[in-house]
Design a protein around this motif. Structure first.
Motif, PDB file in Angstrom:
ATOM      1  N   CYS A  26       0.739  -1.328   0.064  1.00 60.03           N
ATOM      2  CA  CYS A  26      -0.225  -0.067   0.071  1.00 60.03           C
ATOM      3  C   CYS A  26       0.933   1.105   0.222  1.00 60.03           C
ATOM      4  CB  CYS A  26      -0.887  -0.011   1.292  1.00 60.03           C
ATOM      5  SG  CYS A  26      -1.787   1.343   1.309  1.00 60.03           S
ATOM      6  N   ILE A  28       0.019   4.189   0.674  1.00 60.47           N
ATOM      7  CA  ILE A  28      -0.222   5.012   1.874  1.00 60.47           C
ATOM      8  C   ILE A  28       0.648   4.833   3.218  1.00 60.47           C
ATOM      9  CG2 ILE A  28      -2.028   6.058   3.265  1.00 60.47           C
ATOM     10  CD1 ILE A  28      -3.832   5.309   0.827  1.00 60.47           C
ATOM     11  N   CYS A  29       0.361   3.521   3.555  1.00 59.76           N
ATOM     12  CA  CYS A  29       1.238   3.143   4.868  1.00 59.76           C
ATOM     13  C   CYS A  29       2.094   2.227   4.658  1.00 59.76           C
ATOM     14  CB  CYS A  29      -0.228   2.489   5.656  1.00 59.76           C
ATOM     15  SG  CYS A  29      -0.581   0.651   4.763  1.00 59.76           S
ATOM     16  N   CYS A  49      -5.160   2.614   8.004  1.00 55.59           N
ATOM     17  CA  CYS A  49      -5.219   2.976   6.814  1.00 55.59           C
ATOM     18  C   CYS A  49      -6.404   2.479   6.034  1.00 55.59           C
ATOM     19  CB  CYS A  49      -3.869   2.417   6.169  1.00 55.59           C
ATOM     20  SG  CYS A  49      -3.558   2.869   4.401  1.00 55.59           S
ATOM     21  N   CYS A  51      -6.444   0.687   3.414  1.00 53.96           N
ATOM     22  CA  CYS A  51      -6.153  -0.740   3.176  1.00 53.96           C
ATOM     23  C   CYS A  51      -6.371  -1.690   4.138  1.00 53.96           C
ATOM     24  CB  CYS A  51      -4.854  -0.833   2.425  1.00 53.96           C
ATOM     25  SG  CYS A  51      -3.600  -0.672   3.779  1.00 53.96           S
TER      26      CYS A  51
HETATM   27 ZN   LIG Z   1      -2.216   1.318   3.581  1.00 55.39          ZN
END
Ligand SMILES: [Zn+2]
Length: 242
Positions: A26, A28-29, A49, A51
């Motif tokens: 992911c 984002i994280c 997150c 996800c």
């Molecule tokens: Zn994530």
């Protein structure tokens, strides 16, 4: 790509990712499932997150039995041949983009694709990272109703349904409609009604008018929150939206 396809693609991608191999994790994280932030005071806090929400939804779907439905009941697979089916699909798709704090009600006779459309909405919402929980009124509610005389057990059972961000109640009021059903329906829907963020999707063989006749307090809460997204399908000739 619709939401469910995106969800499946993401899950497939994730399943091949190991902790050392984070390049396609992911973005984002980084694959941890959590995001660390500092608040105004500089205190570190973590939040989930998107996800992680999607993974949790996937586990919930697997437990709920909604998974086979989700794979088949997408918007792409909904057969919209007649004008009323096209309108029903358009309304459901519009709802996906406008779901914030809003409810969705679809009532009427069986075989009109109610479950298909609600499931397609659930798939899209989960694709957006919205936590969704699925309950079948006839099979999931009686075990909770049976706990009514044990306040702690009852609360433990109903609390997740009261508080989940999105709840899909399939075949609302299917089967018996006793006072016990009325009490639990009011307890559940009133809690969700009082939370402006909670969204509730309801499919029922009863139209909203029939539910209002049965119980005004319950029917009026559903009608108010699902304004603009209340559909009553009574076959091809008699379809209306309000
Ligand atoms: Zn994530």
């Amino acid at each position: 790509m619709d939401g469910m396809a995106a969800l499946i693609a993401q899950l497939k991608a994730r399943s091949s990712v190991t902790s050392e191999q984070t390049s396609d994790a992911c973005p984002i994280c980084g694959g941890s499932g959590y995001i660390l932030r500092r608040d105004e005071k500089g205190e570190l806090f973590s939040r989930e997150c998107k996800c992680e929400v999607i993974r949790q939804n996937q586990r919930r779907i697997e437990r709920s039995g909604l998974k086979p439905l989700l794979e088949n009941c997408t918007f792409d697979r909904y057969k919209a041949l007649d004008p009323w089916q096209k309108s029903a699909k358009e309304t459901a798709e519009k709802y996906v983009d406008d779901h914030d704090g809003k409810w969705f009600f679809i009532g009427g006779s069986s075989g009109t694709g109610k479950t298909h459309l609600c499931t397609a909405i659930c798939g899209e919402l989960m694709g957006k990272g919205v936590p969704v929980r699925y309950v079948q009124w006839r099979s999931d509610i009686p075990p909770i109703k049976a706990k009514i005389n044990d306040a702690d057990a009852y609360q433990a059972a109903i609390w997740p349904l009261k508080t989940v961000k999105a709840l899909y109640i399939d075949d609302f009021l299917k089967g018996s409609v006793s006072d016990g059903d009325k009490n639990i329906a009011f307890d559940l829907l009133n809690a969700r009604y009082n939370n402006p963020d909670a969204i509730t999707l309801i499919s029922s063989e009863l139209t909203i008018d029939k539910i209002l006749e049965w119980d005004e307090a319950i029917g009026s809460r559903i009608a108010e929150r699902s304004k603009g997204y209340t559909m009553n399908l009574r076959g091809k000739q008699n379809w209306r939206l309000r």
